[in-house]
Motif scaffolding. Structure first.
Motif, PDB file in Angstrom:
ATOM      1  N   TRP A  96      45.087  32.950 150.365  1.00  0.00           N
ATOM      2  CA  TRP A  96      46.410  32.761 150.964  1.00  0.00           C
ATOM      3  C   TRP A  96      46.533  31.373 151.581  1.00  0.00           C
ATOM      4  O   TRP A  96      47.604  30.759 151.518  1.00  0.00           O
ATOM      5  CB  TRP A  96      46.649  33.822 152.028  1.00  0.00           C
ATOM      6  CG  TRP A  96      46.767  35.212 151.492  1.00  0.00           C
ATOM      7  CD1 TRP A  96      47.052  35.583 150.207  1.00  0.00           C
ATOM      8  CD2 TRP A  96      46.591  36.431 152.223  1.00  0.00           C
ATOM      9  NE1 TRP A  96      47.074  36.946 150.085  1.00  0.00           N
ATOM     10  CE2 TRP A  96      46.804  37.499 151.311  1.00  0.00           C
ATOM     11  CE3 TRP A  96      46.298  36.733 153.539  1.00  0.00           C
ATOM     12  CZ2 TRP A  96      46.713  38.841 151.701  1.00  0.00           C
ATOM     13  CZ3 TRP A  96      46.210  38.066 153.933  1.00  0.00           C
ATOM     14  CH2 TRP A  96      46.421  39.103 153.023  1.00  0.00           C
ATOM     15  N   SER A 246      49.518  40.039 145.311  1.00  0.00           N
ATOM     16  CA  SER A 246      48.865  39.671 146.563  1.00  0.00           C
ATOM     17  C   SER A 246      48.155  38.326 146.479  1.00  0.00           C
ATOM     18  O   SER A 246      48.105  37.580 147.458  1.00  0.00           O
ATOM     19  CB  SER A 246      47.866  40.757 146.959  1.00  0.00           C
ATOM     20  OG  SER A 246      47.183  40.416 148.139  1.00  0.00           O
ATOM     21  N   TYR A 249      50.419  35.378 147.457  1.00  0.00           N
ATOM     22  CA  TYR A 249      51.075  35.355 148.768  1.00  0.00           C
ATOM     23  C   TYR A 249      50.674  34.114 149.561  1.00  0.00           C
ATOM     24  O   TYR A 249      49.524  33.665 149.478  1.00  0.00           O
ATOM     25  CB  TYR A 249      50.690  36.584 149.582  1.00  0.00           C
ATOM     26  CG  TYR A 249      51.341  37.869 149.141  1.00  0.00           C
ATOM     27  CD1 TYR A 249      52.446  37.863 148.300  1.00  0.00           C
ATOM     28  CD2 TYR A 249      50.846  39.098 149.567  1.00  0.00           C
ATOM     29  CE1 TYR A 249      53.049  39.046 147.899  1.00  0.00           C
ATOM     30  CE2 TYR A 249      51.434  40.284 149.170  1.00  0.00           C
ATOM     31  CZ  TYR A 249      52.531  40.245 148.335  1.00  0.00           C
ATOM     32  OH  TYR A 249      53.119  41.419 147.930  1.00  0.00           O
ATOM     33  N   VAL A 253      53.317  35.938 154.450  1.00  0.00           N
ATOM     34  CA  VAL A 253      53.488  37.245 153.816  1.00  0.00           C
ATOM     35  C   VAL A 253      52.178  38.029 153.827  1.00  0.00           C
ATOM     36  O   VAL A 253      52.167  39.241 154.076  1.00  0.00           O
ATOM     37  CB  VAL A 253      54.008  37.081 152.379  1.00  0.00           C
ATOM     38  CG1 VAL A 253      54.168  38.436 151.702  1.00  0.00           C
ATOM     39  CG2 VAL A 253      55.329  36.332 152.377  1.00  0.00           C
ATOM     40  N   GLY A 254      51.070  37.359 153.585  1.00  0.00           N
ATOM     41  CA  GLY A 254      49.792  38.052 153.566  1.00  0.00           C
ATOM     42  C   GLY A 254      49.435  38.665 154.912  1.00  0.00           C
ATOM     43  O   GLY A 254      49.015  39.836 154.988  1.00  0.00           O
ATOM     44  N   GLN A 257      51.564  41.659 155.594  1.00  0.00           N
ATOM     45  CA  GLN A 257      51.112  42.839 154.854  1.00  0.00           C
ATOM     46  C   GLN A 257      49.902  43.475 155.533  1.00  0.00           C
ATOM     47  O   GLN A 257      49.787  44.707 155.588  1.00  0.00           O
ATOM     48  CB  GLN A 257      50.765  42.436 153.417  1.00  0.00           C
ATOM     49  CG  GLN A 257      51.950  41.951 152.598  1.00  0.00           C
ATOM     50  CD  GLN A 257      52.980  43.035 152.360  1.00  0.00           C
ATOM     51  OE1 GLN A 257      52.652  44.205 152.240  1.00  0.00           O
ATOM     52  NE2 GLN A 257      54.245  42.636 152.306  1.00  0.00           N
TER      53      GLN A 257
END
Length: 308
Positions: A96, A246, A249, A253-254, A257
């Motif tokens: 990420w 995923s 991301y 966003v990661g 989540q």
């Protein structure tokens, strides 16, 4: 001596013991104190959340919810939290981070280049429709990004670009505020006489822009780059709707989540301290960027004040 007494007692001449004169002398000092208090309040508004984040990153899950926010926990768990950040999900946090650097760096560099070209053109050239185009660019600042999210998604979906890095990078290249800022900056930073001198010497428009104008526009370009970098780095809504894998991301966003997984799991996945520590780590590159680029910003702003 009698003359001095007469001046002190003349009408219109304030006396040292006059209460009104003392209040007039103290009013500027009171204004400075009020301004200082306001500045401290504004500084606290921005610094206290960052301080809380740094302190919370040193706590484990139990101390995170059982101790005061601005006090350290019973155990210094920073190193354990950092280990969990980079080991959770088979090291997905590092992926990420790479994605965020790619998205933010490319978007900020592209947005700075396009804003510089457009702002320079609006400031130094006159062509048909220039006022209309600049008004449209300026009006785009008023449009919220959420209003453009659905049309942007439909457009990129029709081009089969969703769930790709281009779906995050390309929309971020457009910076109406950067165009406005560079237009205003170029109008004052680049004298028309300097451009005329370059043209008389035989330099073309592109050569004049690259060898003459870019150096004078450097402080404004750094400002636009920092604004675009922060906006792209903190962008959450656009990657959320554009990406569904995923591994693609960004950090925003990661981490969101991970936070959602912790909340939905009812504590079965104790990732709260991991998410907070990851958020603290994600701030570090922005701080480094500001520290590194600040010297170019300040040197460029002060270079015009020295004449040989």
């Amino acid at each position: 001596m009698s003359t001095l007494k007469t001046l002190r007692t003349r009408p219109g001449v304030p006396s040292a013991t006059d209460p009104a004169a003392r209040s007039r002398r103290s009013s500027p000092r009171s204004g400075h104190r009020l301004l200082s208090v306001l500045l401290w309040l504004v500084a606290a508004y921005f610094v206290l959340p960052l301080l809380w984040l740094l302190i919370a990153a040193t706590k484990d899950n139990s101390d995170l919810f059982s101790t005061f926010g601005f006090s350290f926990g019973h155990h210094f768990a920073l190193w354990d939290n950092l280990h969990d950040v980079f080991s959770a999900g088979d090291g997905i946090f590092l992926r990420w981070s790479v994605n965020t650097v790619l998205y933010a760096g490319t978007s900020a560099a592209g947005a700075t280049l396009l804003a510089t070209l457009a702002g320079y053109a609006f400031a130094k050239y006159r062509f048909a429709g220039d006022r209309l185009l600049f008004s449209i660019s300026l009006g785009a600042v008023m449009i919220p990004l959420t209003a453009l999210a659905l049309p942007t998604y439909l457009l990129f979906n029709s081009l089969a670009l969703t769930n790709t890095p281009w779906a995050v990078i390309l929309p971020s290249l457009v910076s109406p505020f950067g165009v406005y800022l560079m237009r205003v900056y170029a109008a004052d930073a680049i004298p028309d006489s300097l451009l005329e001198a370059a043209r008389v010497d035989g330099a073309g428009e592109f050569r004049t822009f690259v060898q003459v104008s870019l150096r004078l526009l450097a402080p404004g370009m750094v400002t636009v780059f920092l604004f675009a970098l922060v906006a792209s780095w903190n962008n959450y809504f656009l990657p959320l709707i554009m990406l569904n894998t995923s591994s693609l991301y960004p950090l925003t966003v990661g981490l969101a989540q991970q936070q959602a997984a912790s909340a939905a799991g009812g504590g079965s996945q104790a990732l709260f301290s991991t998410v907070i520590t990851g958020s603290a780590v994600s701030v570090v590159p922005l701080v480094v960027a500001f520290v590194v680029l600040q010297r170019f910003w300040q040197s460029g702003l002060s270079s015009g004040s020295v004449k040989e």
